[in-house]
Design an enzyme around this catalytic site. Structure first.
Site, PDB file in Angstrom:
ATOM      1  CB  SER A 122     -23.992  -8.943  10.631  1.00 18.92           C
ATOM      2  OG  SER A 122     -23.761  -7.554  10.789  1.00 18.92           O
ATOM      3  CE  LYS A 123     -28.089 -11.205  17.081  1.00 11.28           C
ATOM      4  NZ  LYS A 123     -27.099 -12.311  17.027  1.00 11.28           N
ATOM      5  NE  ARG A 124     -21.618  -4.422  11.139  1.00 10.17           N
ATOM      6  CZ  ARG A 124     -21.669  -4.070   9.859  1.00 10.17           C
ATOM      7  NH1 ARG A 124     -21.911  -2.824   9.528  1.00 10.17           N
ATOM      8  NH2 ARG A 124     -21.477  -4.961   8.907  1.00 10.17           N
ATOM      9  N   GLY A 148     -29.519  -4.533  11.777  1.00  8.48           N
ATOM     10  CA  GLY A 148     -30.893  -4.636  12.282  1.00  8.48           C
ATOM     11  C   GLY A 148     -31.407  -6.027  12.023  1.00  8.48           C
TER      12      GLY A 148
END
Ligand code: GLU
Length: 468
Positions: free
Chosen positions: A240-242, A244
């Protein structure tokens, strides 16, 4: 399974970035098509008119082109085929494999609640009603799916996956406004495109059961299913975005080469023994769906960097110079033809430690500086008389070097240190500062070859004349 020639596809929805997971699905489809001498196709699933954009379509084309995973035929656009999807639903109605469901939204809501309370799926009273009873009001078209028995997916990755038919509702094929639903469109398109193998993310495994029922209703041959595990982040959680980056273009922006990504993505969920580094030809020769593992794959930045460094060391300097040019242009540094020759000449000396092309770009900056270079403060302070004298003598020694190459220059530096009766440490760092202006630079001999004789001696002259 029949022996139709293999045709695979990816079917991304153009609603934003191209996810790295889509790139991997594309790669596996492409590898399998190449491995079997078949074809790899692209379908743009643009039926969600609100979220689909031309820009996102272009992102998909660009992403595939960058990865060098070009489809073998022009792309199919799903939305443009809505008429055909409708016609197939009509055909199914005519054959009795589907029915018109006239439930009003209120009736449907009430049925939903009862179904939930009874622990079963929604059933429409119109399934077995006579068409003569049809009221004049909007309807959806539903598949008349079997309500008993099971639907078995023989998945090439997951193995046998069973679905109880009583847990599958009669799925909607056409909405009240006549627009086809996703599962209908996918089945019709895959059939019409002659797709033999549907290789995609395992978030579509449930759809495989629903789609199988549509295939059966139509009397069409189902494709071979292969549902790939997801890619997780380094911590084992869903990417996920977490974590990167997720978009293909971001990996490009971060300085990863497409061949690195192909090699790396191939390793995510598939492998050939312990082989870490392999060419496209090898991957094509070795790849088989049955060797895809069903456990989720993990993104591992160290491995990615290691591979990228390998491919940076393998790549043609001229090509890398072109990439460096683009990177520097994004930093508002424009390179002339002369600069490009310098970059190309410098790359072999600076690429060994580069994990990305961004680092490579940093590493060639020293060679592009314009004379006279500004010395870093520390080097300025060390430009004592003794140092100046020594560097003048070094200049003479260097000027006498016949072949301006690494072995000759290394030899000259060693001989000079010996003649001066000092270690290389006494003047090496200063020479490096003079040659690079404090920017990262390779070994002295390499730096001097990259700069060329005139530029190297010129930079020395500048430093000496300033010190005088
Ligand atoms: N459009 C679907 C997606 O983007 C792919 C469906 C499929 O491969 O069948 O996830």
């Amino acid at each position: 399974m029949s022996d139709r020639p293999v045709r695979t596809r990816i079917a991304p929805s153009p609603t934003g970035m191209m996810h790295i997971g889509t790139a991997r699905v594309a790669l596996f489809n492409w590898l399998y098509a190449r491995h079997t001498g078949g074809q790899f196709l692209l379908r743009i699933e643009d039926t969600d008119r609100e979220r689909s954009t031309d820009e996102a379509v272009k992102v998909i084309f660009d992403g595939l082109a960058w990865l060098n995973l070009q489809p073998d035929e022009p792309p199919v656009f799903q939305f443009a085929r809505a008429e055909r999807h409708r016609a197939v639903a009509e055909e199914l109605l005519a054959r009795g494999g589907a029915y018109r469901d006239y439930m009003t939204p209120e009736e449907l809501e009430a049925e939903r609640e009862v179904a939930r309370a009874e622990g079963r799926v929604v059933r429409s009273p119109w399934r077995d009603a006579s068409p003569n009873d049809a009221p004049a009001r909007p309807f959806v078209v539903r598949l008349k799916a079997p309500q008993e028995g099971e639907t078995v997916i023989l998945d090439a990755v997951k193995g046998e996956v069973r679905f109880q038919n009583k847990q599958l509702d009669d799925l909607i094929l056409l909405r009240t406004d006549g627009t086809p639903t996703y599962n209908l469109a996918v089945v019709v398109d895959d059939h019409d495109m002659g797709i033999t193998h549907v290789i995609r993310g395992d978030d579509h495994l449930n759809n495989a059961a629903r789609q199988t029922l549509i295939y059966q209703g139509l009397g069409w041959e189902t494709p071979v299913w292969a549902h790939l595990p997801m890619i997780n982040g380094p911590d084992g959680k869903k990417l996920s975005k977490r974590h990167g980056s997720q978009a293909v273009s971001e990996f490009d922006d971060m300085g990863y080469l497409p061949e690195t990504m192909r090699n790396y993505l191939a390793k995510l969920g598939w492998g050939h023994g312990d082989d870490e580094i392999f060419s496209d030809e090898q991957a094509i020769a070795w790849f088989d769906i049955k060797d895809v593992v069903s456990a989720p794959a993990r993104l591992d930045w160290d491995k990615l960097n290691h591979l990228n460094n390998h491919y940076i060391r393998q790549a043609e300097p001229a090509r890398l110079a072109g990439l460096v040019k683009k990177i520097l242009a994004s930093r508002d540094v424009a390179l002339t033809a002369g600069d490009m020759a310098i970059v190309e000449r410098t790359i072999p000396f600076v690429r060994d430690g580069a994990k990305t092309t961004l680092e490579l770009a940093d590493n060639v900056i020293f060679a592009l500086k314009r004379r006279p270079l500004e010395l870093p403060e520390k080097a300025k302070a060390q430009m004592t008389e003794e140092m100046t004298d020594r560097l003048s003598r070094l200049r003479q020694a260097l000027e006498a070097v016949e072949f301006w190459d690494v072995p000759s220059l290394e030899g000259a530096l060693r001989a000079f240190a010996e003649a001066e009766g000092v270690g290389l440490g006494k003047f090496g760092p200063q020479l490096r500062a003079v040659l690079s202006g404090g920017a990262p630079a390779p070994d002295l001999a390499g730096a001097m070859v990259a700069l060329g004789r005139d530029e190297s001696l010129g930079r020395l002259d500048d430093a000496l004349s300033r010190a005088a």
